[in-house]
Design an enzyme around this catalytic site. Structure first.
Site, PDB file in Angstrom:
ATOM      1  N   LYS A  77      34.814  28.362  -6.533  1.00  0.00           N
ATOM      2  CA  LYS A  77      35.248  27.499  -7.539  1.00  0.00           C
ATOM      3  C   LYS A  77      35.987  26.355  -7.135  1.00  0.00           C
ATOM      4  O   LYS A  77      37.163  26.626  -6.667  1.00  0.00           O
ATOM      5  CB  LYS A  77      36.014  28.313  -8.829  1.00  0.00           C
ATOM      6  CG  LYS A  77      36.678  27.058  -9.761  1.00  0.00           C
ATOM      7  CD  LYS A  77      37.299  28.255 -10.738  1.00  0.00           C
ATOM      8  CE  LYS A  77      38.315  27.098 -11.832  1.00  0.00           C
ATOM      9  NZ  LYS A  77      38.986  28.088 -12.842  1.00  0.00           N
ATOM     10  N   TYR A 455      58.575  27.362 -13.225  1.00  0.00           N
ATOM     11  CA  TYR A 455      57.336  27.728 -12.699  1.00  0.00           C
ATOM     12  C   TYR A 455      56.358  28.182 -13.864  1.00  0.00           C
ATOM     13  O   TYR A 455      56.661  29.167 -14.493  1.00  0.00           O
ATOM     14  CB  TYR A 455      57.530  28.837 -11.606  1.00  0.00           C
ATOM     15  CG  TYR A 455      56.276  29.187 -10.971  1.00  0.00           C
ATOM     16  CD1 TYR A 455      55.539  28.326 -10.106  1.00  0.00           C
ATOM     17  CD2 TYR A 455      55.732  30.568 -11.500  1.00  0.00           C
ATOM     18  CE1 TYR A 455      54.328  28.861  -9.801  1.00  0.00           C
ATOM     19  CE2 TYR A 455      54.357  30.714 -11.009  1.00  0.00           C
ATOM     20  CZ  TYR A 455      53.761  29.818 -10.107  1.00  0.00           C
ATOM     21  OH  TYR A 455      52.438  30.458  -9.574  1.00  0.00           O
TER      22      TYR A 455
END
Ligand SMILES: Cc1cc2nc3c(=O)[nH]c(=O)nc-3n(C[C@H](O)[C@H](O)[C@H](O)COP(=O)(O)OP(=O)(O)OC[C@H]3O[C@@H](n4cnc5c(N)ncnc54)[C@H](O)[C@@H]3O)c2cc1C
Ligand SMILES: N[C@@H](Cc1c[nH]c2cc(Cl)ccc12)C(=O)O
Length: 519
Positions: A77, A455
């Site tokens: 991908k 994050y």
């Protein structure tokens, strides 16, 4: 007090087996792991596309692509391809590729100022051309498409994803069959001593402090442990049902709460394999298409308030065509949001039991990977230090809250405005901070100062991509660019065009590479 060294995992889907194998790779025989799964309660059966960071998971387990990819019908991908989010016939890519900067400004900003063509993704990234041309990211000998991309020999080892962020962007992720990966990891885990119990958990018993003492199974009696991991999927049997941890819904912002999925066998040799996930906008949601070696996984993700299950299935079958005729549809209800905290007392939820934010951008497996990394980092000692739990809970909540914002941008940003679903997408409630960010991004592209500040796996360049690709928010270039010399930027656009051309000419097709891996 004794260090907790007996772990009991309930659930044998992707979350259960990824957790079992990761804990074994981390702690070996110093930790005893039992995994209980029911053969009557099925797994969710979807979850086939990943983030590029997943390679750290396989590396941690010391598994090579040649080992696990053919066994899981895996493919590469390079990006997500978004179709029709702006208008019918339009597409753009969100690639795994670092964006370059020129004279201190990101190339996308220069593109807004004076891009050479209408396609920001092709002008700023080589991956968009590779996806359009159906190329593999590796040459037939196995070398990676560009030398400056990560070479695993030079890489720092043992870093968590959050520590790694901002270093090299790896150029691809994977698609794989969820059931085959669970099977592969079952073998990996049991070979390393994980006890595998196939049975149904009928009760979860607490001690006088409200901590889990043991679980009661139908045929194997009581199973006790120190730490219990809830991988029971949307049921949340241990954390939500037994320990009463509330679930915080995101549905006001992200209304899609259902999906219908099909697994459609196709002749990939004849059709070729796109090296990307495709997300095609629909009247009340979007359809994913995930190419695997031998079939596609596809599904319509929609909001039940705007579309019935029958309508969704009909639309999906029409979208796929005659190949789907004999294939049975899997209708799924999704719980969108996160547990208020994913770790309470001696119970940690991982996977859908912890939280989930609809499959757009394929974040479910990334959440699992992040959770197990954090679990190792914050693993409890004999005193069960509450600060460790708090650290874990904050990290997990931040990842999901951040991804919620990123997904909300797709809907708010989509220029598509032709059905009640897409019209309402422009006025849905979002967190206040995000509403401010939407305004700011229209005058200055997202950067590390203006995206969700903790994050959550997505770098600012991912936000830029969605903002520019979806086309509804119409950001303007930095005014400073009009005063800045653009000689270097013209060279950069030309270099990307030339590099893309040469890669398209020399790389094998995606199918060809994967077929060669199996010989
Ligand atoms: C429509 C959709 C599409 C998705 N697409 C993607 C994608 O492309 N990429 C991605 O990263 N993620 C995706 N996800 C998310 C991904 O599917 C999940 O994150 C992943 O499969 C993990 O699921 P799980 O293991 O938590 O739960 P499940 O697969 O539901 O497994 C639950 C397990 O618990 C067991 N169990 C439950 N109750 C009991 C009991 N009482 N006793 C014993 N065992 C029990 C079951 O037997 C089963 O083994 C998608 C999710 C949905 C809903
Ligand atoms: N840490 C993520 C960030 C990322 C960068 N580009 C993309 C593209 C897509 Cl489709 C998902 C995720 C990402 C990662 O590298 O996986």
């Amino acid at each position: 007090m004794k260090n907790p060294d007996q772990v009991v995992i309930v659930g044998g889907g992707t979350a259960g087996w990824m957790t079992a194998s990761y804990l074994k790779a981390a702690f070996g025989d110093r930790l005893s792991v039992t995994l209980v799964e029911s053969d009557k309660i099925g797994t969710i059966g979807v979850g086939e596309a990943t983030f590029s960071d997943i390679r750290h998971f396989f590396e941690f387990l010391d598994l090579k692509e040649e080992d696990w990819m053919p066994a899981c019908n895996a493919t590469y991908k390079l990006a997500v391809r978004f179709e029709d989010w702006r208008e019918p016939g339009h597409h753009f890519y969100h690639p795994f590729e670092q964006l370059s900067s020129v004279n201190g400004f990101p190339l996308t900003d220069w593109w807004l100022h004076s891009g050479p063509t209408e396609r920001f993704d092709k002008d700023c990234y080589v991956m968009a051309s590779l996806c359009d041309a159906g190329r593999s990211p590796r040459y037939l000998g196995g070398s990676l498409l560009e030398h400056d991309a990560v070479d695993s020999d030079d890489e720092p080892v043992g870093m968590t994803m959050s520590e790694y962020q901002g270093r090299t962007q790896f150029p691809y992720a994977y698609h794989f069959e969820a059931a085959l990966l669970a099977k592969y990891l079952t073998g990996y885990s049991t070979d390393r001593g994980v006890r595998h119990v196939i049975d149904e958990v009928q009760d979860v018993l607490l001690d006088e402090r409200g901590w889990i003492d043991h679980i009661v199974t139908k045929d194997h009696g009581e199973i006790s442990g120190d730490l219990f991991i809830d991988c029971t999927g949307f049921r949340g049997l241990l954390l939500n049902k037994t320990l009463d941890v509330p679930f915080v819904s995101y549905q006001d912002t992200l209304p899609n709460d259902r999906a219908v999925a099909l697994q459609v066998p196709l002749d990939m040799q004849q059709r070729g394999i796109r090296p990307c996930t495709t997300a095609t906008a629909q009247d009340a949601g979007w359809i994913w298409t995930i190419p695997l070696f031998g079939r596609i996984g596809t599904g319509y993700v929609y909001a039940g308030d705007y579309c019935t299950a029958d309508e969704a299935e009909r639309r999906l079958r029409e979208f796929v065509g005659p190949e789907a005729e004999d294939v049975e549809a899997n209708h799924i209800r999704m719980r969108i949001g996160r547990s208020e905290r994913s770790w309470k007392n001696n119970c940690v939820a991982v996977g859908l039991a912890s939280g989930f934010v609809e499959p757009l951008e394929s974040t479910g497996i990334f959440f699992i990977h992040h959770a197990v990394e954090q679990l190792v980092k914050y693993f409890p000692g004999g005193d069960w230090q509450p600060k460790l739990r708090e650290g874990y809970n904050a990290a997990v909540a931040n990842v999901m809250d951040g991804v919620r914002e990123f997904l909300a941008l797709h809907y708010r940003g989509a220029a598509r405005n032709d059905t009640p679903y897409w019209k309402d997408a422009k006025t849905r409630p979002v967190p206040d901070a995000l509403a401010e960010r939407f305004e700011r991004w229209q005058v200055q592209l997202p950067d590390s100062e203006s995206v969700f500040p903790y994050y959550h796996g997505l770098p600012p360049f991912s936000y830029m991509c969605i903002l520019l690709g979806t086309g509804g928010l119409r950001p303007s270039p930095s005014p400073a660019l009009a005063l800045t010399d653009d000689t270097a930027v013209r060279k950069e656009f030309a270099a990307i065009r030339d590099k893309a051309r040469s890669l398209v000419d020399t790389l094998p097709s995606h199918y060809e590479y994967l077929a060669a891996m199996r010989t």
